[in-house]
Design a protein around this motif. Structure first.
Motif, PDB file in Angstrom:
ATOM      1  N   GLN A   1      11.454   6.087  11.706  1.00 48.97           N
ATOM      2  CA  GLN A   1      11.779   4.869  10.957  1.00 48.97           C
ATOM      3  C   GLN A   1      12.784   5.155   9.845  1.00 48.97           C
ATOM      4  O   GLN A   1      13.694   4.346   9.602  1.00 48.97           O
ATOM      5  CB  GLN A   1      10.498   4.264  10.387  1.00 48.97           C
ATOM      6  CG  GLN A   1       9.581   3.663  11.441  1.00 48.97           C
ATOM      7  CD  GLN A   1       8.326   3.060  10.837  1.00 48.97           C
ATOM      8  OE1 GLN A   1       7.975   3.327   9.687  1.00 48.97           O
ATOM      9  NE2 GLN A   1       7.637   2.236  11.618  1.00 48.97           N
TER      10      GLN A   1
ATOM     11  N   GLU B   1      16.391   3.383   9.610  1.00 49.07           N
ATOM     12  CA  GLU B   1      16.837   2.645   8.429  1.00 49.07           C
ATOM     13  C   GLU B   1      18.138   3.223   7.876  1.00 49.07           C
ATOM     14  O   GLU B   1      18.995   2.481   7.377  1.00 49.07           O
ATOM     15  CB  GLU B   1      15.741   2.694   7.358  1.00 49.07           C
ATOM     16  CG  GLU B   1      14.491   1.909   7.737  1.00 49.07           C
ATOM     17  CD  GLU B   1      13.354   2.156   6.771  1.00 49.07           C
ATOM     18  OE1 GLU B   1      13.564   2.900   5.779  1.00 49.07           O
ATOM     19  OE2 GLU B   1      12.249   1.628   7.011  1.00 49.07           O
TER      20      GLU B   1
ATOM     21  N   ASP C   1       7.659   2.297  17.428  1.00 50.75           N
ATOM     22  CA  ASP C   1       6.652   1.291  17.778  1.00 50.75           C
ATOM     23  C   ASP C   1       5.770   1.768  18.922  1.00 50.75           C
ATOM     24  O   ASP C   1       4.572   1.455  18.975  1.00 50.75           O
ATOM     25  CB  ASP C   1       7.331  -0.029  18.152  1.00 50.75           C
ATOM     26  CG  ASP C   1       7.907  -0.744  16.936  1.00 50.75           C
ATOM     27  OD1 ASP C   1       7.500  -0.403  15.807  1.00 50.75           O
ATOM     28  OD2 ASP C   1       8.765  -1.627  17.118  1.00 50.75           O
TER      29      ASP C   1
ATOM     30  N   HIS D   1      13.617   2.513  16.151  1.00 55.89           N
ATOM     31  CA  HIS D   1      12.490   1.679  15.728  1.00 55.89           C
ATOM     32  C   HIS D   1      11.566   1.378  16.896  1.00 55.89           C
ATOM     33  O   HIS D   1      10.332   1.400  16.757  1.00 55.89           O
ATOM     34  CB  HIS D   1      12.999   0.373  15.113  1.00 55.89           C
ATOM     35  CG  HIS D   1      13.128   0.424  13.616  1.00 55.89           C
ATOM     36  ND1 HIS D   1      12.052   0.686  12.789  1.00 55.89           N
ATOM     37  CD2 HIS D   1      14.200   0.240  12.796  1.00 55.89           C
ATOM     38  CE1 HIS D   1      12.451   0.667  11.524  1.00 55.89           C
ATOM     39  NE2 HIS D   1      13.755   0.399  11.496  1.00 55.89           N
TER      40      HIS D   1
END
Length: 649
Positions: A493, A497, A533, A529
């Protein structure tokens, strides 16, 4: 344009089938697995299963993806005997991520490139967060056999692990350095997934003299909900160390010297571990064993089937070929009878009393040998054959007709262990076959009153045995109960980002524009991402399987842990072990562990097993993704850069 994307998304049938097949396994991940009944609609017969491999063995797989998944799982299980459920779950999660990427218009090449980068990030996190097994648990026990007081990490390894984990903040920037010149991870795609596992494993280096780890302590952390099975593993390790009288016994576990014997009808509390090789015999074989007791036997070893029609792989006839003249049943029976007479005469001449066979033996051959007081034992492990060869001087042969006085060993021994009767009243006897003195082999006796549970109990034992074996072989462990996955999610993550922020600053695009694909190179953050998940879905599913979390609550806890992560802290205090959080209050669950509590790692994972399961899961997704793309676009079309986006298999 949107309509075209949806059609293309629907045509990736392979990825959708992979996701559907993985959905069957959701109850088979984590320590709390659920038993399933699989019933044959044709015969009405049913079987009881609780592992990923056994479920697929009993399913009628009619599609190519199903066969590919089964081969992948079987290959992984053959080497590691654990981690197949994690492999398939993540393959399903990442196949859904790939489908989402396709729906957003991301090309196959970009999906493979960024997912490979994400895998490099995860493998780097695993390597740098690994815990050395050197001296693990020695503060609680003076020897490797002493009872464990709990899996506490030694102070020095813990400090070093904490120091190495502090460098993880910079690992996300290093991931691109492991890529090749084209910016893509070098991957080897094969329909058989026979990886060599040659990737180097990072280990925590110790400056002091090496100390043997506490096997009982490590085993407790690797039991993963199978404490009874792991206790049998520890006992087997103890007997092997004692019998072999090795100083290194406390830091190794030779799994090839372990065999299992399954006995139905007895309660599970009767499970035990004994020196030697214990096997079940029929009534006729038991009479021969009684006759051979207390004798020093001559041993013959057959590596293959003991039959007149057996040929080793080098002489197996190609399938689909038929002889011009077929032998009649009478002539076949006459040929078999002549072969048995020849073999029986040879065995009597060599005075062979005991034959160990790795393959199958027909009942007719067994009965013929019983008449001459020759005990034949079939389905013997190759490692057992090797052990008897070393101890008796026997030389394994492929065919019984190859036996000579130079191939026959001496010193075999047969002892009746216990007379049993199965639930159906059929008599059965177990005997201990050894070479006398200190046997190199140990047998784990597994029992249950429920016949259908025996296969599951045996699978659980071997899973625990291989976890301990690989832990001592790797000399490294991973923090378990979701800690490693949380670290990987955190870094995926953060890297995603960083990519989104970089493109937003460079191009002045909004987040929506970045995700929609209008900005240059916007796909990296989206794909990473989605990979994260998939890991979140895995952790939350395991938490749900414990019975203490709902799906929503599990994802909430994971989200709170990720939000509460303090970058300045080491691995030991970043994340708590989520699978153990059942009865804690909200504040305790949502915040990282205190430093005093974090030094106790209650659950471990295998480094090599987890890394290989993740790699194979992603390679399976890539193989199906590329096969789908080839079916959709064809290999001759050049529209939409098809030639650039495909990897021909």
């Amino acid at each position: 344009m949107l309509r075209g994307r949806i059609i293309n998304h629907r045509q990736h049938v392979g990825l959708q089938k992979l996701s559907a097949l993985a959905g069957i396994m959701h109850s088979s991940v984590g320590p709390n697995k659920t038993y399933k009944f699989i019933q044959d609609d044709t015969t009405g017969e049913s079987t009881l299963v609780c592992s990923c491999l056994r479920i697929f063995e009993n399913l009628e797989l009619t599609c190519a993806v199903g066969q590919l998944v089964y081969e992948t799982i079987r290959t992984h299980h053959r080497v590691y005997h654990t981690g197949s459920g994690c492999l398939l779950f993540l393959a399903g999660a990442w196949s859904r991520a790939a489908l989402e990427c396709l729906q957003r218009g991301i090309s196959v090449t970009h999906i493979i490139s960024v997912m490979s980068e994400g895998m490099d990030i995860c493998l780097d996190v695993c390597s740098k967060s690994s815990i050395s097994t050197e001296g693990l648990g020695v503060e609680q026990a003076e020897s490797c056999i002493a009872p464990s007081m709990g899996p506490h990490l030694p102070k020095k390894p813990s400090a070093e692990v904490s120091q190495t984990s502090c460098h993880l903040q910079g690992t996300t920037r290093l991931s691109h350095k492991t890529l090749n010149a084209s910016g893509q991870r070098k991957i080897k795609l094969s329909r058989h997934f026979c990886g060599d596992g040659s990737e180097k494993i990072s280990k925590v280096l110790q400056s002091h003299e090496p100390k043997h780890p506490d096997i009982a302590d490590i085993a407790k952390g690797l039991s993963h909900g199978c404490a009874d099975a792991m206790n049998l593993v520890v006992e087997a390790s103890r007997i092997l160390s004692k019998n072999n009288q090795r100083d290194v016994g406390c830091s190794t576990f030779d799994i090839t010297k372990v065999v299992t014997c399954v006995l139905p009808g007895l309660p599970e509390e009767h499970a035990c571990v004994l020196p030697g090789c214990i096997v079940c015999l029929s009534a006729e074989q038991a009479l021969v064993a009684c006759h051979l007791q207390e004798q020093h036997l001559k041993v013959a070893l057959i590596n293959g089937d003991l039959s007149d029609t057996y040929h080793h792989l080098g002489f197996t006839k190609p399938t689909g070929l038929k002889s011009v003249r077929d032998q009649s049943a009478l002539s076949k029976s006459h040929k078999e009878e002549g072969w048995m007479e020849k073999v029986a005469a040879l065995l009597l001449k060599l005075e062979v009393n005991l034959i160990l066979v790795t393959g199958l033996v027909s009942e007719k051959v067994i009965l013929r040998c019983c008449r001459h007081h020759i005990l034949v034992v079939e389905k013997v492990k190759a490692s057992v054959l090797k052990s008897f060869a070393n101890a008796t001087g026997a030389f394994p042969v492929t065919y019984a007709t190859q036996l000579s006085k130079h191939c026959v060993g001496t010193g075999g021994k047969v002892v009746i262990w216990r007379d049993l009767s199965n639930s159906d009243g059929k008599p059965s006897t177990t005997v201990n076959i050894s070479t006398g003195g200190n046997s190199e082999l140990v047998t784990v006796i597994l029992t249950s009153c429920v016949y259908g549970k025996l296969q599951a109990l045996e699978d659980q034992f071997w899973a625990c045995a291989y976890r301990l074996h690989h832990a001592l072989k790797d000399k490294s462990l991973l923090p378990g109960a979701g800690v490693t996955e949380m670290l990987c999610i955190h870094h995926l993550q953060k890297q995603a980002e960083r990519y989104v922020k970089h493109h937003r600053e460079r191009n002045g695009d909004s987040v929506q524009q970045t995700k929609s694909g209008t900005a240059p190179n916007p796909y990296r953050g989206v794909v990473l991402h989605l990979m994260a998940d998939g890991l979140i879905d895995y952790i939350s599913t395991v938490m749900v399987n414990t019975g203490r979390f709902s799906k929503v609550r599990a994802r909430t806890v994971v989200s709170q842990q990720l939000q509460g992560c303090d970058e300045s802290l080491g691995i030991a205090v970043k994340f708590s072990q989520l699978y153990l959080e059942g009865e804690r209050n909200d504040s305790a669950v949502s915040s990282p562990l205190k430093s005093s509590d974090a030094l106790t790692v209650k659950i471990y994972d295998n480094l090599s097993v987890k890394q290989e399961a993740w790699r194979r899961a992603l390679d399976l997704v890539f193989l199906v993704l590329l096969a789908d793309a080839e079916v959709i676009t064809g290999t001759e079309q050049k529209i939409d850069c098809a030639q650039e986006n495909l990897m021909l298999l």
